[in-house]
Design a protein around this motif. Sequence first.
Motif, PDB file in Angstrom:
ATOM      1  N   GLU A  22       0.828  -1.204   0.000  1.00  0.00           N
ATOM      2  CA  GLU A  22       0.000   0.000   0.000  1.00  0.00           C
ATOM      3  C   GLU A  22       0.863   1.256   0.000  1.00  0.00           C
ATOM      4  O   GLU A  22       1.850   1.338   0.714  1.00  0.00           O
ATOM      5  CB  GLU A  22      -0.893  -0.002   1.234  1.00  0.00           C
ATOM      6  N   LEU A  23       0.490   2.235  -0.801  1.00  0.00           N
ATOM      7  CA  LEU A  23       1.191   3.504  -0.805  1.00  0.00           C
ATOM      8  C   LEU A  23       0.194   4.626  -1.069  1.00  0.00           C
ATOM      9  O   LEU A  23      -0.846   4.419  -1.675  1.00  0.00           O
ATOM     10  CB  LEU A  23       2.310   3.526  -1.849  1.00  0.00           C
ATOM     11  N   ILE A  24       0.513   5.807  -0.573  1.00  0.00           N
ATOM     12  CA  ILE A  24      -0.301   6.998  -0.820  1.00  0.00           C
ATOM     13  C   ILE A  24       0.449   7.831  -1.855  1.00  0.00           C
ATOM     14  O   ILE A  24       1.606   8.176  -1.653  1.00  0.00           O
ATOM     15  CB  ILE A  24      -0.531   7.793   0.468  1.00  0.00           C
ATOM     16  N   THR A  25      -0.216   8.134  -2.955  1.00  0.00           N
ATOM     17  CA  THR A  25       0.438   8.829  -4.052  1.00  0.00           C
ATOM     18  C   THR A  25      -0.474   9.895  -4.616  1.00  0.00           C
ATOM     19  O   THR A  25      -1.692   9.848  -4.445  1.00  0.00           O
ATOM     20  CB  THR A  25       0.851   7.837  -5.154  1.00  0.00           C
ATOM     21  N   LYS A  26       0.115  10.881  -5.282  1.00  0.00           N
ATOM     22  CA  LYS A  26      -0.656  11.920  -5.942  1.00  0.00           C
ATOM     23  C   LYS A  26      -1.027  11.439  -7.342  1.00  0.00           C
ATOM     24  O   LYS A  26      -0.165  11.086  -8.130  1.00  0.00           O
ATOM     25  CB  LYS A  26       0.141  13.214  -6.041  1.00  0.00           C
ATOM     26  N   VAL A  27      -2.322  11.416  -7.632  1.00  0.00           N
ATOM     27  CA  VAL A  27      -2.826  10.968  -8.922  1.00  0.00           C
ATOM     28  C   VAL A  27      -3.396  12.171  -9.648  1.00  0.00           C
ATOM     29  O   VAL A  27      -4.176  12.940  -9.080  1.00  0.00           O
ATOM     30  CB  VAL A  27      -3.903   9.880  -8.751  1.00  0.00           C
ATOM     31  N   THR A  28      -2.994  12.368 -10.915  1.00  0.00           N
ATOM     32  CA  THR A  28      -3.464  13.484 -11.724  1.00  0.00           C
ATOM     33  C   THR A  28      -4.460  12.963 -12.746  1.00  0.00           C
ATOM     34  O   THR A  28      -4.172  12.027 -13.481  1.00  0.00           O
ATOM     35  CB  THR A  28      -2.287  14.172 -12.430  1.00  0.00           C
ATOM     36  N   TYR A  29      -5.631  13.577 -12.767  1.00  0.00           N
ATOM     37  CA  TYR A  29      -6.692  13.233 -13.712  1.00  0.00           C
ATOM     38  C   TYR A  29      -6.801  14.340 -14.749  1.00  0.00           C
ATOM     39  O   TYR A  29      -6.816  15.517 -14.392  1.00  0.00           O
ATOM     40  CB  TYR A  29      -8.043  13.114 -13.000  1.00  0.00           C
ATOM     41  N   ILE A  30      -6.897  13.970 -16.017  1.00  0.00           N
ATOM     42  CA  ILE A  30      -7.184  14.918 -17.085  1.00  0.00           C
ATOM     43  C   ILE A  30      -8.601  14.606 -17.551  1.00  0.00           C
ATOM     44  O   ILE A  30      -8.866  13.518 -18.058  1.00  0.00           O
ATOM     45  CB  ILE A  30      -6.172  14.795 -18.237  1.00  0.00           C
ATOM     46  N   LYS A  31      -9.508  15.581 -17.360  1.00  0.00           N
ATOM     47  CA  LYS A  31     -10.924  15.353 -17.635  1.00  0.00           C
ATOM     48  C   LYS A  31     -11.437  16.321 -18.685  1.00  0.00           C
ATOM     49  O   LYS A  31     -10.977  17.457 -18.776  1.00  0.00           O
ATOM     50  CB  LYS A  31     -11.756  15.509 -16.367  1.00  0.00           C
ATOM     51  N   ARG A  32     -12.420  15.865 -19.440  1.00  0.00           N
ATOM     52  CA  ARG A  32     -13.121  16.705 -20.403  1.00  0.00           C
ATOM     53  C   ARG A  32     -14.408  17.174 -19.735  1.00  0.00           C
ATOM     54  O   ARG A  32     -15.154  16.377 -19.182  1.00  0.00           O
ATOM     55  CB  ARG A  32     -13.433  15.941 -21.674  1.00  0.00           C
ATOM     56  N   LEU A  33     -14.655  18.496 -19.775  1.00  0.00           N
ATOM     57  CA  LEU A  33     -15.815  19.087 -19.129  1.00  0.00           C
ATOM     58  C   LEU A  33     -16.742  19.704 -20.170  1.00  0.00           C
ATOM     59  O   LEU A  33     -16.287  20.309 -21.137  1.00  0.00           O
ATOM     60  CB  LEU A  33     -15.384  20.178 -18.147  1.00  0.00           C
ATOM     61  N   PHE A  34     -18.026  19.566 -19.952  1.00  0.00           N
ATOM     62  CA  PHE A  34     -19.036  20.229 -20.777  1.00  0.00           C
ATOM     63  C   PHE A  34     -19.837  21.131 -19.847  1.00  0.00           C
ATOM     64  O   PHE A  34     -20.534  20.648 -18.954  1.00  0.00           O
ATOM     65  CB  PHE A  34     -19.948  19.206 -21.457  1.00  0.00           C
ATOM     66  N   LEU A  35     -19.710  22.440 -20.004  1.00  0.00           N
ATOM     67  CA  LEU A  35     -20.324  23.430 -19.113  1.00  0.00           C
ATOM     68  C   LEU A  35     -19.957  23.172 -17.652  1.00  0.00           C
ATOM     69  O   LEU A  35     -20.797  23.174 -16.755  1.00  0.00           O
ATOM     70  CB  LEU A  35     -21.846  23.464 -19.290  1.00  0.00           C
ATOM     71  N   ASN A  36     -18.677  22.907 -17.416  1.00  0.00           N
ATOM     72  CA  ASN A  36     -18.091  22.633 -16.097  1.00  0.00           C
ATOM     73  C   ASN A  36     -18.669  21.390 -15.410  1.00  0.00           C
ATOM     74  O   ASN A  36     -18.614  21.263 -14.195  1.00  0.00           O
ATOM     75  CB  ASN A  36     -18.208  23.843 -15.180  1.00  0.00           C
ATOM     76  N   VAL A  37     -19.200  20.454 -16.178  1.00  0.00           N
ATOM     77  CA  VAL A  37     -19.652  19.161 -15.667  1.00  0.00           C
ATOM     78  C   VAL A  37     -18.771  18.089 -16.306  1.00  0.00           C
ATOM     79  O   VAL A  37     -18.695  18.002 -17.532  1.00  0.00           O
ATOM     80  CB  VAL A  37     -21.134  18.909 -16.026  1.00  0.00           C
ATOM     81  N   PRO A  38     -18.055  17.270 -15.514  1.00  0.00           N
ATOM     82  CA  PRO A  38     -17.166  16.260 -16.099  1.00  0.00           C
ATOM     83  C   PRO A  38     -17.951  15.202 -16.866  1.00  0.00           C
ATOM     84  O   PRO A  38     -18.931  14.656 -16.371  1.00  0.00           O
ATOM     85  CB  PRO A  38     -16.460  15.647 -14.899  1.00  0.00           C
ATOM     86  N   ILE A  39     -17.493  14.928 -18.107  1.00  0.00           N
ATOM     87  CA  ILE A  39     -18.172  13.927 -18.927  1.00  0.00           C
ATOM     88  C   ILE A  39     -17.271  12.739 -19.249  1.00  0.00           C
ATOM     89  O   ILE A  39     -17.771  11.659 -19.511  1.00  0.00           O
ATOM     90  CB  ILE A  39     -18.728  14.540 -20.237  1.00  0.00           C
ATOM     91  N   GLN A  40     -15.952  12.941 -19.214  1.00  0.00           N
ATOM     92  CA  GLN A  40     -15.050  11.849 -19.588  1.00  0.00           C
ATOM     93  C   GLN A  40     -13.679  12.075 -18.965  1.00  0.00           C
ATOM     94  O   GLN A  40     -13.179  13.198 -18.925  1.00  0.00           O
ATOM     95  CB  GLN A  40     -14.918  11.799 -21.108  1.00  0.00           C
ATOM     96  N   THR A  41     -13.056  10.994 -18.488  1.00  0.00           N
ATOM     97  CA  THR A  41     -11.677  11.047 -18.027  1.00  0.00           C
ATOM     98  C   THR A  41     -10.788  10.616 -19.178  1.00  0.00           C
ATOM     99  O   THR A  41     -10.874   9.481 -19.654  1.00  0.00           O
ATOM    100  CB  THR A  41     -11.459  10.122 -16.814  1.00  0.00           C
ATOM    101  N   LEU A  42      -9.949  11.524 -19.640  1.00  0.00           N
ATOM    102  CA  LEU A  42      -9.096  11.236 -20.789  1.00  0.00           C
ATOM    103  C   LEU A  42      -7.872  10.409 -20.390  1.00  0.00           C
ATOM    104  O   LEU A  42      -7.489   9.479 -21.092  1.00  0.00           O
ATOM    105  CB  LEU A  42      -8.652  12.533 -21.449  1.00  0.00           C
ATOM    106  N   HIS A  43      -7.253  10.762 -19.255  1.00  0.00           N
ATOM    107  CA  HIS A  43      -6.028  10.080 -18.847  1.00  0.00           C
ATOM    108  C   HIS A  43      -5.835  10.283 -17.354  1.00  0.00           C
ATOM    109  O   HIS A  43      -6.243  11.293 -16.796  1.00  0.00           O
ATOM    110  CB  HIS A  43      -4.840  10.664 -19.615  1.00  0.00           C
ATOM    111  N   LYS A  44      -5.225   9.309 -16.686  1.00  0.00           N
ATOM    112  CA  LYS A  44      -4.821   9.482 -15.298  1.00  0.00           C
ATOM    113  C   LYS A  44      -3.441   8.868 -15.117  1.00  0.00           C
ATOM    114  O   LYS A  44      -3.134   7.814 -15.666  1.00  0.00           O
ATOM    115  CB  LYS A  44      -5.841   8.910 -14.323  1.00  0.00           C
ATOM    116  N   TYR A  45      -2.611   9.576 -14.379  1.00  0.00           N
ATOM    117  CA  TYR A  45      -1.249   9.115 -14.155  1.00  0.00           C
ATOM    118  C   TYR A  45      -0.819   9.521 -12.761  1.00  0.00           C
ATOM    119  O   TYR A  45      -1.445  10.339 -12.108  1.00  0.00           O
ATOM    120  CB  TYR A  45      -0.289   9.660 -15.213  1.00  0.00           C
ATOM    121  N   ARG A  46       0.261   8.879 -12.311  1.00  0.00           N
ATOM    122  CA  ARG A  46       0.772   9.168 -10.974  1.00  0.00           C
ATOM    123  C   ARG A  46       2.270   9.412 -11.045  1.00  0.00           C
ATOM    124  O   ARG A  46       2.959   8.957 -11.966  1.00  0.00           O
ATOM    125  CB  ARG A  46       0.473   8.019 -10.021  1.00  0.00           C
TER     126      ARG A  46
END
Length: 63
Positions: A22-46
């Motif tokens: 187990e480890l605690i890590t910072k995960v970065t999400y790149i999301k596509r938003l439509f009128l500031n509502v998330p509709i799709q996660t394009l990529h996530k990396y740590r």
Amino acid sequence: MKLITIKRETKEEKRFTPKMGELITKVTYIKRLFLNVPIQTLHKYRETYYGEVKDCAECSLQA
């Protein structure tokens, strides 16, 4: 005003890897938003302890 935007968000999560356990890590999400509502996660990396950037498919969420 743009209808579709892309936003990057970073948050800390508990992850589990078979080699390190187990480890605690910072995960970065790149999301596509439509009128500031998330509709799709394009990529996530740590970022690892050593500064490498890895895809999150290699480790799973710790329940």
